[in-house]
Design an enzyme around this catalytic site. Sequence first.
Site, PDB file in Angstrom:
ATOM      1  N   PRO A 107       4.078  -7.486   3.457  1.00 38.45           N
ATOM      2  CA  PRO A 107       3.517  -8.079   2.928  1.00 38.45           C
ATOM      3  C   PRO A 107       1.585  -7.762   2.962  1.00 38.45           C
ATOM      4  CG  PRO A 107       4.514 -10.131   4.533  1.00 38.45           C
ATOM      5  CD  PRO A 107       4.111  -8.305   4.685  1.00 38.45           C
ATOM      6  N   GLU A 108       1.026  -7.485   1.860  1.00 40.51           N
ATOM      7  CA  GLU A 108       0.260  -6.978   1.723  1.00 40.51           C
ATOM      8  C   GLU A 108      -0.662  -8.000   0.950  1.00 40.51           C
ATOM      9  OE1 GLU A 108      -1.379  -3.368   0.370  1.00 40.51           O
ATOM     10  OE2 GLU A 108       0.799  -2.447   1.801  1.00 40.51           O
TER      11      GLU A 108
END
Length: 271
Positions: free
Chosen positions: A2-3
């Site tokens: 996850p960014e």
Amino acid sequence: MPELPEVEVTRLSFASRIAGARILSVRMGKALRWPLGCAPALLVGRIVLGVRRRGKYLLIDLDQGLLMLHLGMSGSLSFVADLPASGKHDHFAMLTTQGTLTLNDPRRFGAVVYADAQDTGSASTLLGRLGVEPLTDDFDVDRFHAGLKRRKAAIKQVLLAGEVVVGVGNIYASEALFQAGIRPTVPAERLSRPRVARLHAAIRDILGRALTSGGSTLRNFSSASGEKGHFQFETMVYARQGEPCRVCARPIKLLRQGQRSTFYCPQCQKP
DNA sequence: AAAAGCCCCTGGATGC
DNA sequence: TGCATCCAGGGGCTTT
């Protein structure tokens, strides 16, 4: 995994549904990156005020203290009204009056850390060095340029480090640098102001578009309501080594920077 | 002080 | 089918 876009998509998918809930019980699975920092029972009875995001951290504000969550590489949250069965990699589950929040994280690089309201310790340790939020007005070209001027490292790695600007991870760093026409290996301090301005615009554009697309789902990311992202189908360079550039048709190249893969077009991205 | 390397951990893909 | 190897949306910590 996850960014910033994935973390924000996650936040948006459950923040309003959990706000106002009272915590009924907390169950811990296998160890995550750090210990919770308090007895799980201590959280029972607390009220969830809301959910904020800082960089790739989710901050769940309680009426007393807060929980800092990180999804690491493989984490995802779910928030469902009915009582879910515990899955193999569910390492944190919080039953509330409005639903159950569960962190599923096979690799366990993620974290859930409790910080007391007046605890400047763990919160500032985790959040203290973070750079500016890219989707706010604080992220302006002047500040960005000044931050990059102090770094001799390759621009790709300066972006990933998150001390100048937060939230840009391995996918979106490659994508933003492509859009800005900048070779990932260029020392950050050497970027001219016009190029910094292009990169600034590219970061905002890429993150914004990824957000609109529900993030990227490479393996198993989904929002807390189970929605998969589809930005992975829009990437120009990420994971496309050997394939033709969508702009100039030259083969996309792969290189390693600090044990991470970087993808770029040797024609479109100038040193 | 900043940069570069190391490591945490599991699972999926690939090769023999 | 089995096993060995490599790779993966991150980032804190230790060493140069």
